[in-house]
Design an enzyme around this catalytic site. Structure first.
Site, PDB file in Angstrom:
ATOM      1  CG  HIS B  70       4.629  -0.158  -5.484  1.00  0.00           C
ATOM      2  ND1 HIS B  70       3.351  -0.641  -5.315  1.00  0.00           N
ATOM      3  CD2 HIS B  70       4.558   1.175  -5.252  1.00  0.00           C
ATOM      4  CE1 HIS B  70       2.554   0.371  -5.012  1.00  0.00           C
ATOM      5  NE2 HIS B  70       3.247   1.474  -4.973  1.00  0.00           N
ATOM      6  CD  GLU B  73       6.898   2.867  -1.774  1.00  0.00           C
ATOM      7  OE1 GLU B  73       5.950   3.428  -1.182  1.00  0.00           O
ATOM      8  OE2 GLU B  73       6.991   2.843  -3.027  1.00  0.00           O
ATOM      9  CG  HIS B  74       2.531   0.378  -0.347  1.00  0.00           C
ATOM     10  ND1 HIS B  74       1.211   0.723  -0.217  1.00  0.00           N
ATOM     11  CD2 HIS B  74       2.999   1.073  -1.413  1.00  0.00           C
ATOM     12  CE1 HIS B  74       0.881   1.577  -1.172  1.00  0.00           C
ATOM     13  NE2 HIS B  74       1.950   1.808  -1.916  1.00  0.00           N
ATOM     14  CD  GLU B 145       0.061   3.044  -5.315  1.00  0.00           C
ATOM     15  OE1 GLU B 145       0.176   2.163  -4.439  1.00  0.00           O
ATOM     16  OE2 GLU B 145       0.985   3.819  -5.622  1.00  0.00           O
TER      17      GLU B 145
END
Lengths: 428, 426
Positions: B70, B73-74, B145
């Site tokens: 993740h 991905e960012h 997040e």
């Protein structure tokens, strides 16, 4: 969307709209009842579509309804209650596969239309009351929906800010009315509401399919022939200026992250052009990942995961919301206002304005790719004689200039600030 | 060099192209010329569960911190001269990305300038740029997040269940990792993960909508060189058959308790077949769908509300039937579900209920071809599983009541069930 939309009058204040949609495998039939938002009627109105889709004389229980839908190849029966400006809109729709995909040559679409009409016009009532058991059940579910709004903290925070911002106006009434209002209802009240809604609401019947089918609207014409229509006029929404003193409200809950919402009012909001100006401003302020708030509050300052701006075009206000550490709330607040000042002073690149316009035009062009979205688009503009097509909306957006943005930015005034903070216990 | 074949479904009147590039990249394209938009996904078989892997040409497994997929991905949106969002801003395309348990996908949708947008996608996903400074900055954003999800009751109740069902499998950990695990992530680590997981043999491209298939294939062929990457082997985590704990609860600011009841299934082979997945979906619809007697009873007795739902949650090395909803008496609902499963085993499934569930699911399958982003997601599922997109129509048609009865008798074992509950704060 080059094909022609066909409007016809089904009854007094009941408009039928056929929207050709050739690209889908489904047909959609939707009925919307629009009524003025008022404390006295909001709770009963809100419960009505849920009760109507939960039981009827022909389909007395939700289990029978559900099994009938399975038999219609998983047809999708939906209902909702929403706010539109100062109106309350009750929606019911049924979407099914088009007849050609039926495995047994049935008129699935016609059967779906009959079912929806049966649910609306032939409810489970006796002696001027709705069936008590169904009423109790749907009301419980409604109260749980209202109570459950607290579960999604981001939406809850937005709702709290908007209610405060709209205080004193019909639009401040919650879409489902209130918990107390629901608990005070009786099955006889809902019967009265049903009568009133069928008689006085402004009604739109939408039909979206590859081919027009007069018989669908004819069925509604017969059904409405039994109703004495006395439609109440729908008044355009009131647009108010910002309060003289900013309202600051705060809730405390057991949360790990703070929520900050700023509500702004536009002081010069009136004609249609203002709608597109505010839309573009909101997008370049806090819409896409190119926007000022995303680029600065999130990317440069790492204060949050989201910091977004949105508008309510009917009521002419704009909100900015973010989820932040409690300790960073003031810093985030300052930075949001700082970025708005940049818009006021014209301190932004033309490329940003272009990006927003392109992005908005793209989204308008893509609207026709979803049957429910295109239905909603035209339903939202049902009171316009000649609403712009999505492509024409794109043109209007393209016409917004840099000076327009500066002008609208300067018209925005902070009205309400909402903060969700942790309880003392959570801080430990 | 691209090898391609056309796959058709007469019933639906749909077709798509399945192709393999000489680099090993898999390509799936469904042209829908009557739509305005086109959606594209460039993805890798690399998700949050991939904390242990090896390359086919080595024997040793590598371990990486939770949340790395993740995080990557960012960060992948950034390049030395700006970020991909700035490039998309020039075309107006909508762009985003997501990481799930077993995949990371980068996507855009547009109604014009497809070629320019596709160039941006093919470029930034293959060209990483990380520095210590940008990695540190992202830790703040992702930290928020994670915080946001800490307050999300539906998310928490699900991950609490997964950690009750699983002792070792990383499916039990939040997709974004934890504040602690992401603090371990370095720029070098991200480069290495990119080198391993973002090689073309581990990747796929799925496109649907208003596109010219041959033009898309040409563009891929021009941009991607033929060099074949090394296959990535997913590590297994010695997950025991037993559950970790039968009950877990947490308090959050909610109105009413939320629950997830899960039944952990054996995973003797890591992945379930298409038939197993569809049969289980039909069974769940029969047990607790809106047309079931269980649903009617629970809702009439005030024990559940419309949030009640079920799903067959499964992927590499994990599979569980999950029932979820809100209830003031979660334990009682769990008991009722278990009792209903026993009753069905005893009395048998009503053939009408089977027909009803099948009809309904058939209609839903047809309807999903309405929506472009849904089609692209289904193409991604196809790329992940290796099944054909239309196989489900054939498999579905052939499923009998006996198949579902067998599923009922072998799955959903109480011994392997756990209940997760979120209670309101006092």
């Amino acid at each position: 969307m080059t094909e022609k939309i066909v409007k016809n009058e089904i009854a007094l204040g009941v408009v039928g709209v056929y929207i050709p949609t050739t690209r889908f495998k489904t047909a959609r039939l939707s009925v919307e009842f629009e009524l003025p938002l008022a404390e006295e009627t909001a709770s009963a109105n809100a419960l009505l579509p849920f009760l109507l889709t939960g039981c009827s004389k022909e389909y007395p229980t939700s289990l029978i309804i559900s099994r009938r839908l399975d038999n219609l190849y998983g047809a999708n029966l939906e209902c909702s209650c929403e706010k539109r400006g100062d109106s309350q809109v009750l929606k019911m729709s049924i979407t099914s596969i088009e007849n050609k995909y039926s495995l047994d040559d049935r008129d699935i679409v016609g059967e779906c239309a009959d079912m929806l009409i049966s649910l609306i016009f032939n409810p489970l009532v006796e002696n001027d009351r709705f069936d008590e058991k169904s009423f109790q059940k749907e009301r419980r579910l409604m109260v749980e929906k209202i109570d459950g709004e607290i579960n999604n903290k981001r939406n809850y925070a937005l709702y709290r800010c908007e209610s405060e911002l709209l205080k004193g106006e019909p639009a401040s009434i919650a879409r489902y009315g209130s918990r107390e209002g629901q608990l005070a209802l009786t099955s006889a009240d809902i019967f009265t509401a049903w009568k009133r809604v069928l008689s006085t609401a402004f009604i739109r019947v939408g039909y979206l399919a590859a081919e027009p089918d007069e018989s669908v609207f004819d069925r509604f014409k017969s059904a409405f022939a039994t109703i004495e229509r006395q439609p109440e006029p729908i008044v355009p929404p009131v647009v108010s200026p910002a309060k003289a003193i900013v309202s600051e409200i705060e809730d405390r809950m057991a949360v790990n992250q703070g929520k900050l919402v700023l509500g702004f009012r536009s002081s010069s909001y009136g004609d249609d052009r203002d709608t597109y100006r505010l839309m573009v401003l909101s997008d370049l302020f806090g819409g896409g990942p190119y926007s000022l708030l995303f680029d600065n509050v999130r990317e440069k300052m790492s204060l949050c995961y989201y910091c977004a701006s949105r508008t309510n075009r009917r009521k002419g206000f704009l909100t900015v919301d973010s989820g932040v550490e409690f300790a960073n709330m003031d810093k985030t607040y300052d930075e949001i206002l700082n970025q708005l000042n940049r818009l006021k002073n014209g301190d932004f690149d033309d490329s940003l304005l272009d990006a927003s316009k392109k992005s908005l035009c793209e989204s308008f062009r893509a609207l026709g790719d979803s049957q429910s979205v295109i239905d909603r688009y035209y339903a939202d503009r049902v009171h316009s004689d000649n609403p712009p097509t999505p492509d024409e909306m794109g043109e209007l957006v393209r016409s917004v200039t840099r000076d327009d943005i500066i002008h609208v930015a300067n018209s925005l005034k902070l009205d309400t600030v909402y903060r969700l903070k942790a309880t003392e216990e959570m801080k430990k | 060099m691209i090898e391609k074949k056309l796959i058709k479904c007469e019933t639906l009147g749909e077709s798509y192209i399945q192709a393999t590039h000489s680099s090993g990249l898999k390509i799936y394209i469904m042209s829908k010329p009557d739509y305005s938009s086109a959606h594209a996904i460039f993805g890798t078989k690399y998700g949050s569960i991939d904390t242990k892997f090896r390359l086919a040409d080595t024997d040793e497994f590598t371990l990486i911190p939770e949340g790395t997929a993740h995080f990557l991905e960012h960060k992948l949106f950034e390049s030395e001269d700006g970020n991909a969002f700035e490039r998309y801003a020039k075309t107006g395309a909508y762009a985003n990305a997501y990481t799930s348990f077993d995949r990371t996908c980068y996507l855009f949708s547009c109604t014009s300038q497809f070629e320019e947008n596709f160039d941006i996608l093919l470029d930034f996903v293959r060209h990483p740029f990380f520095t210590a400074e940008t990695v540190e900055k992202e830790q703040g954003i992702i930290g928020q997040e994670i915080r946001m999800y800490d307050d999300e009751p539906n998310w928490r109740v699900c991950f609490n269940l997964l950690s009750a069902l699983y002792s070792r499998h990383p499916v039990r950990i939040d997709i974004a990792g934890t504040t602690e695990s992401i603090a371990e992530i370095t720029a070098d680590m991200l480069f290495e993960c990119h080198r391993n997981f973002y090689n073309m043999s581990n990747m796929f491209i799925c496109v649907a909508g208003n596109v010219d298939v041959d033009a898309v294939l040409d563009q891929i062929d021009r941009q991607i060189d033929d060099q074949k990457g090394c296959e990535v082997i997913r590590g297994l985590h010695d997950e025991p058959r037993e559950i970790n704990t039968p009950y877990v609860e947490q308090r959050l600011a909610v109105a009413k308790p939320l629950f997830n009841l899960g039944f952990k299934e054996a995973c003797d082979v890591p992945e379930k077949t298409l038939k197993e997945r569809i049969v289980t979906a039909i069974l769940l619809e029969i047990i607790s769908g809106k047309s079931s007697s269980l649903y009617e009873r629970l809702i009439n007795e005030g024990l559940i509300n419309e949030s009640f739902d079920s799903e067959y949650f499964n992927g590499f090395g994990y599979a569980a039937e999950i029932f979820d909803g809100e209830s003031s008496e979660p334990q009682r609902v769990a008991d009722e579900i278990k009792a209903e499963i026993k009753r069905l085993r005893r009395e048998g499934i009503d053939p009408d209920a089977f027909t009803c569930a099948k009809n309904s699911l058939y209609g839903q399958m047809v309807m999903q071809y309405n929506v472009i982003d849904r089609i692209v997601s289904d193409l991604v599922a196809t790329a992940m599983s290796g099944d054909g997109l239309f196989d489900e129509m054939d498999v579905f048609a052939a499923i009998t009541l006996d198949d579902v009865t067998e599923c009922l008798n072998t799955q959903l074992n109480e011994e392997y069930s756990a209940l997760s509950v979120i209670l309101p704060t006092e």
